[in-house]
Enzyme design. Structure first.
Site, PDB file in Angstrom:
ATOM      1  N   ASP A 184    -116.639 -47.839 -42.296  1.00 36.48           N
ATOM      2  CA  ASP A 184    -117.892 -47.361 -42.868  1.00 36.48           C
ATOM      3  C   ASP A 184    -118.671 -46.523 -41.858  1.00 36.48           C
ATOM      4  O   ASP A 184    -119.260 -45.490 -42.202  1.00 36.48           O
ATOM      5  CB  ASP A 184    -118.740 -48.517 -43.407  1.00 36.48           C
ATOM      6  CG  ASP A 184    -118.736 -49.741 -42.515  1.00 36.48           C
ATOM      7  OD1 ASP A 184    -117.975 -49.778 -41.528  1.00 36.48           O
ATOM      8  OD2 ASP A 184    -119.502 -50.681 -42.804  1.00 36.48           O
TER       9      ASP A 184
ATOM     10  N   TYR B 181    -101.360 -49.838 -50.643  1.00 34.01           N
ATOM     11  CA  TYR B 181    -100.673 -48.994 -51.607  1.00 34.01           C
ATOM     12  C   TYR B 181     -99.251 -49.478 -51.888  1.00 34.01           C
ATOM     13  O   TYR B 181     -98.691 -49.216 -52.948  1.00 34.01           O
ATOM     14  CB  TYR B 181    -100.624 -47.551 -51.125  1.00 34.01           C
ATOM     15  CG  TYR B 181    -101.962 -46.822 -51.142  1.00 34.01           C
ATOM     16  CD1 TYR B 181    -103.100 -47.434 -51.641  1.00 34.01           C
ATOM     17  CD2 TYR B 181    -102.072 -45.528 -50.665  1.00 34.01           C
ATOM     18  CE1 TYR B 181    -104.311 -46.788 -51.652  1.00 34.01           C
ATOM     19  CE2 TYR B 181    -103.279 -44.858 -50.669  1.00 34.01           C
ATOM     20  CZ  TYR B 181    -104.404 -45.496 -51.167  1.00 34.01           C
ATOM     21  OH  TYR B 181    -105.609 -44.832 -51.173  1.00 34.01           O
TER      22      TYR B 181
ATOM     23  N   ASP C  40    -106.568 -42.176 -46.484  1.00 35.15           N
ATOM     24  CA  ASP C  40    -106.609 -41.410 -47.730  1.00 35.15           C
ATOM     25  C   ASP C  40    -108.040 -40.980 -48.034  1.00 35.15           C
ATOM     26  O   ASP C  40    -108.313 -39.823 -48.375  1.00 35.15           O
ATOM     27  CB  ASP C  40    -106.051 -42.271 -48.857  1.00 35.15           C
ATOM     28  CG  ASP C  40    -105.801 -41.491 -50.136  1.00 35.15           C
ATOM     29  OD1 ASP C  40    -105.904 -40.254 -50.118  1.00 35.15           O
ATOM     30  OD2 ASP C  40    -105.493 -42.127 -51.165  1.00 35.15           O
TER      31      ASP C  40
ATOM     32  N   ASP D 252    -109.973 -36.943 -47.219  1.00 42.79           N
ATOM     33  CA  ASP D 252    -110.628 -36.163 -48.269  1.00 42.79           C
ATOM     34  C   ASP D 252    -112.074 -35.861 -47.887  1.00 42.79           C
ATOM     35  O   ASP D 252    -112.592 -34.774 -48.154  1.00 42.79           O
ATOM     36  CB  ASP D 252    -110.575 -36.908 -49.604  1.00 42.79           C
ATOM     37  CG  ASP D 252    -109.253 -36.703 -50.328  1.00 42.79           C
ATOM     38  OD1 ASP D 252    -108.349 -36.072 -49.743  1.00 42.79           O
ATOM     39  OD2 ASP D 252    -109.123 -37.172 -51.477  1.00 42.79           O
TER      40      ASP D 252
END
Length: 353
Positions: free
Chosen positions: A219, A141, A243, A247
């Site tokens: 994963d 980011y 991130d 969620d």
């Protein structure tokens, strides 16, 4: 206790839920003899519209001069053009850098009364009480970016010290919980992850030998968050992985409207925000769930103001309101009558012990 708290209502439902958090913090202050000075400042899309900058200089100065910062939400369809030179999210990234907050804490705890709101089977949710610690100021980011007509690149860079400090934060938190830490990386592919794993293994072996360390590829971690969520205690991972995983983890609770976050650095001043987005479709309608913002205020009292008893009182009040049947639209089951943002806030204040 006297403290200056900067409120950044932001966009969408941000102003709706920030008002609720302020009301609860004021109720706590009145009850316990504290004096909180609240100041509001512009940030995000509204700041772009009014000033042309998602993090105006006045907002930056107010945040740097305060004891803690509470953010509502930023962004929305109005400012969603990815090619726009200025976007609301840029203000948030800048603010994290300004405040030096590099550790994002996102707790996920299941309220038994809301288990039916989750897409997972109820038996998988029994005993879920986990904390995700996400590195917040490094990685892809913040890396150098480039784009031309035919290609684009985003550079992912991690320095050794960035990994060391976030792993230490997560390990200390695990030491105060169930003494289990899961480090998530992609070391089978990425060099940044290989460094992450090397540093994590060394620190845990040398400095935290009493903490049980589990290492998962990202994963596999995404799969296990859904298949065995109760097996996790504290999860630590890099910026982008965190991130995405946080969620995903929010769905365990059934609604993003229930989950808070804290972003911390080396000083006591932190940045606190609900993890839900701006939800512009329900902004101003008085139906947003304020629980995540109010729980974020509890984290603010705990981590920035050292008011543990008051933080616990707020968290207990949220649980009592939920147990008593208070439901906003996002967590109401079929046949349950949802209440408004103001009514949920009032019920939580009534439940304050």
């Amino acid at each position: 206790m006297e403290a200056v708290i900067t409120l950044l209502p932001g966009d969408g439902i941000g102003p709706d839920v920030t008002v609720s958090a302020r009301r609860v913090m004021q109720a706590v202050a009145d009850k316990n003899g504290h004096r909180f000075e609240f100041q509001e400042a512009l940030m995000g899309g509204i700041a772009i519209d009014e000033i042309g900058n998602p993090l105006p200089d006045a907002t930056r100065a107010a945040c740097e001069a305060s004891d803690a910062v509470l953010l509502g939400a930023v962004g929305g369809p109005k400012w969603s053009d990815p090619n726009a030179p200025v976007r609301p999210e840029q203000g948030l990234l800048q603010l994290r850098a300004v405040l030096g907050v590099y550790a994002n804490l996102r707790p996920v705890k299941i309220y038994p009364e809301l288990a039916a709101a989750s897409p997972l089977k109820a038996e998988l949710l029994e005993g879920v009480d986990l904390l995700v610690v996400r590195e917040l100021t490094g990685g892809i980011y913040f890396g150098e970016k480039s784009r031309d007509a035919d290609s684009a690149s985003d550079l992912c860079v991690y320095e050794r010290y960035e990994i060391e400090r976030i792993v230490r934060v997560a390990a200390r938190l695990a030491a105060g919980r169930d003494k289990r830490l899961c480090s998530v990386d992609k070391a089978n592919i990425l060099e940044t992850s290989r460094l992450w794993r090397e540093v994590t293994d060394r620190i845990m072996d040398e400095e935290f030998p009493d903490i049980t360390l589990e290492t998962l590829l990202v994963d596999a971690a995404a799969m296990h968050l859904l298949s065995r969520p109760a097996s996790f205690d504290v999860i630590v991972t890099e910026n982008m992985f965190g991130d995405i995983l946080t969620d995903e983890a929010s769905m365990l609770a059934g609604s993003m409207g229930m989950l808070p976050s804290a972003s911390l650095g080396d000083s006591r001043r932190g940045l606190y925000e609900p993890i839900h987005g701006s939800a512009p479709d329900i902004a101003g309608r008085g139906i947003a769930n304020p629980c995540a913002a109010i729980a974020s205020a509890a984290m603010l009292l705990r981590h920035s103001l050292d008011l543990e008893d008051e933080a616990v009182a707020i968290e207990t009040a949220i649980a009592a309101a939920i147990s008593g049947g208070a439901r906003t639209a996002d967590i109401a089951a079929k046949g349950e009558q949802p209440i408004s943002t103001d009514e949920m806030t009032a019920e939580i204040i009534r439940c304050l012990s």
